[in-house]
Design an enzyme around this catalytic site. Sequence first.
Site, PDB file in Angstrom:
ATOM      1  N   THR A 163    -104.513-107.375   4.227  1.00  0.00           N
ATOM      2  CA  THR A 163    -104.274-106.281   3.277  1.00  0.00           C
ATOM      3  C   THR A 163    -105.550-105.449   3.238  1.00  0.00           C
ATOM      4  O   THR A 163    -106.528-105.780   3.909  1.00  0.00           O
ATOM      5  CB  THR A 163    -103.990-106.821   1.860  1.00  0.00           C
ATOM      6  OG1 THR A 163    -105.158-107.528   1.421  1.00  0.00           O
ATOM      7  CG2 THR A 163    -102.780-107.737   1.822  1.00  0.00           C
ATOM      8  N   TYR A 209    -115.998-111.569  -8.253  1.00  0.00           N
ATOM      9  CA  TYR A 209    -114.681-111.966  -7.730  1.00  0.00           C
ATOM     10  C   TYR A 209    -114.398-113.436  -8.034  1.00  0.00           C
ATOM     11  O   TYR A 209    -113.354-113.769  -8.601  1.00  0.00           O
ATOM     12  CB  TYR A 209    -114.597-111.711  -6.220  1.00  0.00           C
ATOM     13  CG  TYR A 209    -113.185-111.891  -5.694  1.00  0.00           C
ATOM     14  CD1 TYR A 209    -112.223-110.904  -5.881  1.00  0.00           C
ATOM     15  CD2 TYR A 209    -112.807-113.048  -5.037  1.00  0.00           C
ATOM     16  CE1 TYR A 209    -110.922-111.066  -5.423  1.00  0.00           C
ATOM     17  CE2 TYR A 209    -111.512-113.230  -4.575  1.00  0.00           C
ATOM     18  CZ  TYR A 209    -110.569-112.231  -4.762  1.00  0.00           C
ATOM     19  OH  TYR A 209    -109.277-112.401  -4.315  1.00  0.00           O
ATOM     20  N   LYS A 231    -111.667-114.988 -10.825  1.00  0.00           N
ATOM     21  CA  LYS A 231    -110.516-115.817 -10.434  1.00  0.00           C
ATOM     22  C   LYS A 231    -110.611-117.212 -11.071  1.00  0.00           C
ATOM     23  O   LYS A 231    -109.584-117.799 -11.426  1.00  0.00           O
ATOM     24  CB  LYS A 231    -110.412-115.909  -8.913  1.00  0.00           C
ATOM     25  CG  LYS A 231    -110.110-114.580  -8.221  1.00  0.00           C
ATOM     26  CD  LYS A 231    -108.772-113.991  -8.651  1.00  0.00           C
ATOM     27  CE  LYS A 231    -108.419-112.769  -7.807  1.00  0.00           C
ATOM     28  NZ  LYS A 231    -107.129-112.168  -8.181  1.00  0.00           N
ATOM     29  N   ASN A 264    -100.497-109.305 -10.075  1.00  0.00           N
ATOM     30  CA  ASN A 264    -100.933-109.318  -8.675  1.00  0.00           C
ATOM     31  C   ASN A 264    -102.164-108.440  -8.417  1.00  0.00           C
ATOM     32  O   ASN A 264    -103.034-108.811  -7.627  1.00  0.00           O
ATOM     33  CB  ASN A 264     -99.787-108.840  -7.779  1.00  0.00           C
ATOM     34  CG  ASN A 264    -100.194-108.785  -6.319  1.00  0.00           C
ATOM     35  OD1 ASN A 264    -100.457-109.805  -5.712  1.00  0.00           O
ATOM     36  ND2 ASN A 264    -100.258-107.586  -5.766  1.00  0.00           N
ATOM     37  N   ALA A 265    -102.219-107.293  -9.050  1.00  0.00           N
ATOM     38  CA  ALA A 265    -103.292-106.336  -8.728  1.00  0.00           C
ATOM     39  C   ALA A 265    -104.659-106.981  -8.931  1.00  0.00           C
ATOM     40  O   ALA A 265    -104.888-107.704  -9.902  1.00  0.00           O
ATOM     41  CB  ALA A 265    -103.168-105.093  -9.597  1.00  0.00           C
ATOM     42  N   GLY A 266    -105.560-106.720  -7.995  1.00  0.00           N
ATOM     43  CA  GLY A 266    -106.900-107.275  -8.102  1.00  0.00           C
ATOM     44  C   GLY A 266    -107.852-106.491  -7.220  1.00  0.00           C
ATOM     45  O   GLY A 266    -107.429-105.756  -6.331  1.00  0.00           O
ATOM     46  N   ASN A 285    -112.840-126.702  -5.533  1.00  0.00           N
ATOM     47  CA  ASN A 285    -113.023-126.528  -4.081  1.00  0.00           C
ATOM     48  C   ASN A 285    -114.312-125.756  -3.759  1.00  0.00           C
ATOM     49  O   ASN A 285    -114.544-125.378  -2.609  1.00  0.00           O
ATOM     50  CB  ASN A 285    -111.811-125.757  -3.511  1.00  0.00           C
ATOM     51  CG  ASN A 285    -111.790-125.768  -2.002  1.00  0.00           C
ATOM     52  OD1 ASN A 285    -111.844-126.818  -1.372  1.00  0.00           O
ATOM     53  ND2 ASN A 285    -111.742-124.589  -1.395  1.00  0.00           N
TER      54      ASN A 285
HETATM   55  N1  LIG Z   1    -105.638-110.486   0.695  1.00  0.00           N
HETATM   56  C1  LIG Z   1    -106.160-111.694   0.552  1.00  0.00           C
HETATM   57  O1  LIG Z   1    -106.598-112.331   1.533  1.00  0.00           O
HETATM   58  C2  LIG Z   1    -106.185-112.344  -0.813  1.00  0.00           C
HETATM   59  C3  LIG Z   1    -106.647-113.673  -0.890  1.00  0.00           C
HETATM   60  C4  LIG Z   1    -106.668-114.300  -2.130  1.00  0.00           C
HETATM   61  C5  LIG Z   1    -106.219-113.628  -3.245  1.00  0.00           C
HETATM   62  N2  LIG Z   1    -105.791-112.331  -3.134  1.00  0.00           N
HETATM   63  C6  LIG Z   1    -105.347-111.664  -4.360  1.00  0.00           C
HETATM   64  O2  LIG Z   1    -104.083-111.079  -4.150  1.00  0.00           O
HETATM   65  C7  LIG Z   1    -103.943-109.938  -5.020  1.00  0.00           C
HETATM   66  C8  LIG Z   1    -103.481-108.759  -4.213  1.00  0.00           C
HETATM   67  O3  LIG Z   1    -104.517-108.431  -3.306  1.00  0.00           O
HETATM   68  P1  LIG Z   1    -104.275-107.600  -1.968  1.00  0.00           P
HETATM   69  O4  LIG Z   1    -104.863-108.378  -0.873  1.00  0.00           O
HETATM   70  O5  LIG Z   1    -102.869-107.148  -1.867  1.00  0.00           O
HETATM   71  O6  LIG Z   1    -105.267-106.392  -2.297  1.00  0.00           O
HETATM   72  P2  LIG Z   1    -105.126-104.833  -1.985  1.00  0.00           P
HETATM   73  O7  LIG Z   1    -104.460-104.639  -0.677  1.00  0.00           O
HETATM   74  O8  LIG Z   1    -106.483-104.268  -2.171  1.00  0.00           O
HETATM   75  O9  LIG Z   1    -104.162-104.343  -3.140  1.00  0.00           O
HETATM   76  C9  LIG Z   1    -104.591-104.417  -4.490  1.00  0.00           C
HETATM   77  C10 LIG Z   1    -103.583-103.705  -5.351  1.00  0.00           C
HETATM   78  O10 LIG Z   1    -104.080-103.745  -6.688  1.00  0.00           O
HETATM   79  C11 LIG Z   1    -103.957-102.441  -7.242  1.00  0.00           C
HETATM   80  N3  LIG Z   1    -104.985-102.218  -8.246  1.00  0.00           N
HETATM   81  C12 LIG Z   1    -106.314-102.428  -8.152  1.00  0.00           C
HETATM   82  N4  LIG Z   1    -106.940-102.067  -9.278  1.00  0.00           N
HETATM   83  C13 LIG Z   1    -105.982-101.605 -10.122  1.00  0.00           C
HETATM   84  C14 LIG Z   1    -105.991-101.089 -11.458  1.00  0.00           C
HETATM   85  N5  LIG Z   1    -107.130-100.983 -12.172  1.00  0.00           N
HETATM   86  N6  LIG Z   1    -104.814-100.702 -11.978  1.00  0.00           N
HETATM   87  C15 LIG Z   1    -103.657-100.816 -11.295  1.00  0.00           C
HETATM   88  N7  LIG Z   1    -103.581-101.302 -10.029  1.00  0.00           N
HETATM   89  C16 LIG Z   1    -104.736-101.685  -9.466  1.00  0.00           C
HETATM   90  C17 LIG Z   1    -104.125-101.514  -6.063  1.00  0.00           C
HETATM   91  O11 LIG Z   1    -103.554-100.281  -6.371  1.00  0.00           O
HETATM   92  P3  LIG Z   1    -104.076 -98.939  -5.646  1.00  0.00           P
HETATM   93  O12 LIG Z   1    -103.763 -99.088  -4.200  1.00  0.00           O
HETATM   94  O13 LIG Z   1    -103.289 -97.873  -6.330  1.00  0.00           O
HETATM   95  O14 LIG Z   1    -105.539 -98.892  -5.906  1.00  0.00           O
HETATM   96  C18 LIG Z   1    -103.377-102.250  -4.973  1.00  0.00           C
HETATM   97  O15 LIG Z   1    -101.998-101.955  -5.021  1.00  0.00           O
HETATM   98  C19 LIG Z   1    -105.313-109.732  -5.695  1.00  0.00           C
HETATM   99  O16 LIG Z   1    -105.275-110.277  -6.987  1.00  0.00           O
HETATM  100  C20 LIG Z   1    -106.250-110.522  -4.789  1.00  0.00           C
HETATM  101  O17 LIG Z   1    -107.398-110.981  -5.484  1.00  0.00           O
HETATM  102  C21 LIG Z   1    -105.755-111.680  -1.948  1.00  0.00           C
END
Ligand SMILES: NC(=O)c1ccc[n+]([C@@H]2O[C@H](COP(=O)([O-])OP(=O)(O)OC[C@H]3O[C@@H](n4cnc5c(N)ncnc54)[C@H](OP(=O)(O)O)[C@@H]3O)[C@@H](O)[C@H]2O)c1
Length: 180
Positions: A137, A102, A106, A27-29, A86
């Site tokens: 988020t 990014y 992906k 999940n982390a990204g 897409n």
């Molecule tokens: N939010 C959206 O609209 C959206 C849309 C499409 C896809 N996504 C995908 O969904 C996933 C989760 O995103 P989110 O929206 O929840 O983002 P977020 O709120 O920024 O959370 C990202 C998480 O990843 C962790 N992380 C980042 N770099 C890391 C590393 N090097 N090692 C360990 N942990 C790490 C962060 O930990 P820390 O807090 O400790 O840094 C945080 O818990 C991602 O893959 C993102 O690309 C999100």
Amino acid sequence: MTNPDDIGGLVGYIEYTFGKLDVLVNNAGIALEWDGRPTDADKVRRTIEVNLIAPYAITEALVPLLSRSEDARVINQSSMLGSIGNAENAWDQVSTFMAVGYSTSKAGLNMLTVMQSKTLASKGIAVAAAHPGWVKTDLGTQAAPMEVDLGASTVVNLVTIARDQFPHGQLMHKGKRMPW
Ligand SMILES: NC(=O)c1ccc[n+]([C@@H]2O[C@H](COP(=O)([O-])OP(=O)(O)OC[C@H]3O[C@@H](n4cnc5c(N)ncnc54)[C@H](OP(=O)(O)O)[C@@H]3O)[C@@H](O)[C@H]2O)c1
């Protein structure tokens, strides 16, 4: 995610505590390029390291423990911003979010998902990718329309859906197949 010692520690912890692994959600990204400043090679490299190379390395390290499960699943948290199928639509609608690191990370994760779904099938490990939607988020910002519980629903569905209905080798969003 990117530290080999930490990945080794994770494998050791899960093996010692549970002896096997049923579900891995990568999940982390990160989206370093959404800071309003021009992207550069360093940001692209760091983004690909976390969003693509780390899920590959972590999954590889955990394959032995996943292989011990009778219903092993790997879910890669991807994004429609990485969908090549897409991309024309995305460019018309949300080009400001289509940053090089990014989107290519992906897109790479999507291809990794397809390849893992082939290579890990013989070990009984099912693999799919998820697009959560645009979610409130830190990464998605408070401008996003979806609350976190709804954003998590695609992954939760992939974790809980019956094994014979799991969309092995597909990119999914809220129960529907999306274009790669
Ligand atoms: N939010 C959206 O609209 C959206 C849309 C499409 C896809 N996504 C995908 O969904 C996933 C989760 O995103 P989110 O929206 O929840 O983002 P977020 O709120 O920024 O959370 C990202 C998480 O990843 C962790 N992380 C980042 N770099 C890391 C590393 N090097 N090692 C360990 N942990 C790490 C962060 O930990 P820390 O807090 O400790 O840094 C945080 O818990 C991602 O893959 C993102 O690309 C999100």
